[in-house]
Design a protein around this motif. Structure first.
Motif, mmCIF file in Angstrom:
data_model
loop_
_atom_site.group_PDB
_atom_site.id
_atom_site.type_symbol
_atom_site.label_atom_id
_atom_site.label_comp_id
_atom_site.label_asym_id
_atom_site.label_seq_id
_atom_site.Cartn_x
_atom_site.Cartn_y
_atom_site.Cartn_z
ATOM 1 N N MET A 92 0.832 -1.205 0.000
ATOM 2 C CA MET A 92 0.000 0.000 0.000
ATOM 3 C C MET A 92 0.863 1.250 0.000
ATOM 4 S SD MET A 92 -3.085 -1.060 2.614
ATOM 5 C CE MET A 92 -3.768 0.598 2.577
ATOM 6 N N ALA A 93 1.962 1.220 0.762
ATOM 7 C CA ALA A 93 2.875 2.365 0.768
ATOM 8 C C ALA A 93 3.478 2.582 -0.607
ATOM 9 C CB ALA A 93 3.977 2.141 1.805
ATOM 10 N N LEU A 94 3.844 1.493 -1.279
ATOM 11 C CA LEU A 94 4.379 1.612 -2.638
ATOM 12 C C LEU A 94 3.357 2.230 -3.579
ATOM 13 C CD1 LEU A 94 6.146 -1.864 -3.023
ATOM 14 C CD2 LEU A 94 7.260 0.359 -2.969
ATOM 15 N N THR A 95 2.102 1.825 -3.411
ATOM 16 C CA THR A 95 1.051 2.314 -4.305
ATOM 17 C C THR A 95 0.688 3.765 -4.020
ATOM 18 O OG1 THR A 95 0.138 0.084 -4.454
ATOM 19 C CG2 THR A 95 -1.300 1.898 -5.117
ATOM 20 N N LEU A 96 0.536 4.109 -2.749
ATOM 21 C CA LEU A 96 0.032 5.434 -2.390
ATOM 22 C C LEU A 96 1.124 6.495 -2.324
ATOM 23 C CD1 LEU A 96 -2.455 4.362 0.444
ATOM 24 C CD2 LEU A 96 -2.973 4.891 -1.950
#
Length: 214
Positions: free
Chosen positions: A80-84
């Motif tokens: 999620m951190a990579l995506t957001l």
């Protein structure tokens, strides 16, 4: 199909690089070659199955679900951190910070494994696993994205296949070696060896100097 239907297919364009074998292409692309090498080495020294090995060696069946769930949750948060958030700043700095943080968590985990103490800590145990998994997921995601950014389009598929195969083999080798070391010594010793191995990678690559300027 519903998400991709508005995207028109792009016909392949033949270029001079298309006829170049992948290994020859990598020899002529030193920056990409260094990133690929770091990616594969980390697949070996990062302890993907360590939580399962430790739970098994300490016979900690009562917290096995908690430990495994914490690892899965950490992967989810990392992705999620990579995506957001994506990647901000220098890739070299991001990789150094995440992997050194992971190394510190490994050493903390090794200390907390004394007499199985950490398995009695229902907050500290998942916290170490979640934070470590987030750091690893983010670091490996950075390398995967960097590989895709640097490789020529003609070789993107073949490089992706090479990386998937190489990672799978090296993860399996690391798992077998880790299980053997843990059986002969202890999970505590294994975790220290893995942390030292990661520090050696950082030192040999001079702090991932090959990523400088990307």
């Amino acid at each position: 199909w519903w998400a991709m239907r508005p995207v028109p297919p792009r016909l392949p364009v033949s270029t001079s690089e298309s006829a170049t074998p992948l290994l020859a292409y990598l020899r002529g692309a030193p920056t990409l070659r260094r990133v690929v090498t770091i990616d594969l080495v980390l697949a070996l020294v990062i302890p993907t199955p360590f939580v399962n090995i430790a739970l098994s060696s300490f016979h900690a069946t009562d917290v096995s679900i908690l430990g495994i769930a914490a690892g899965m949750f950490g992967v989810l948060l990392g992705r999620m951190a990579l995506t957001l958030v994506g990647f901000r700043g220098s890739p070299r700095a991001v990789l150094l910070i995440t992997l050194l943080a992971f190394c510190a968590l490994q050493l903390l985990g090794a200390l907390s494994l004394t007499d199985g103490w950490v398995f009695q800590q229902r907050v500290l145990l998942p916290t170490i696993i979640i934070l470590g998994t987030i750091a690893v997921t983010y670091a490996q995601g950075l390398l995967a994205a960097t590989n895709q950014q640097l490789v020529a389009e003609d070789h993107r598929g073949s490089l992706g296949a090479l990386l998937v195969t190489g990672r799978s083999v090296l993860i399996a080798v690391g798992a077998l070696a880790g299980a053997l070391i843990s059986a002969l010594t202890s999970s505590q010793v294994l975790l220290v060896i893995l942390a030292v191995s990661l520090l050696v990678v950082v030192l040999v690559t001079r702090g991932f100097r090959g990523l400088r300027g990307i």
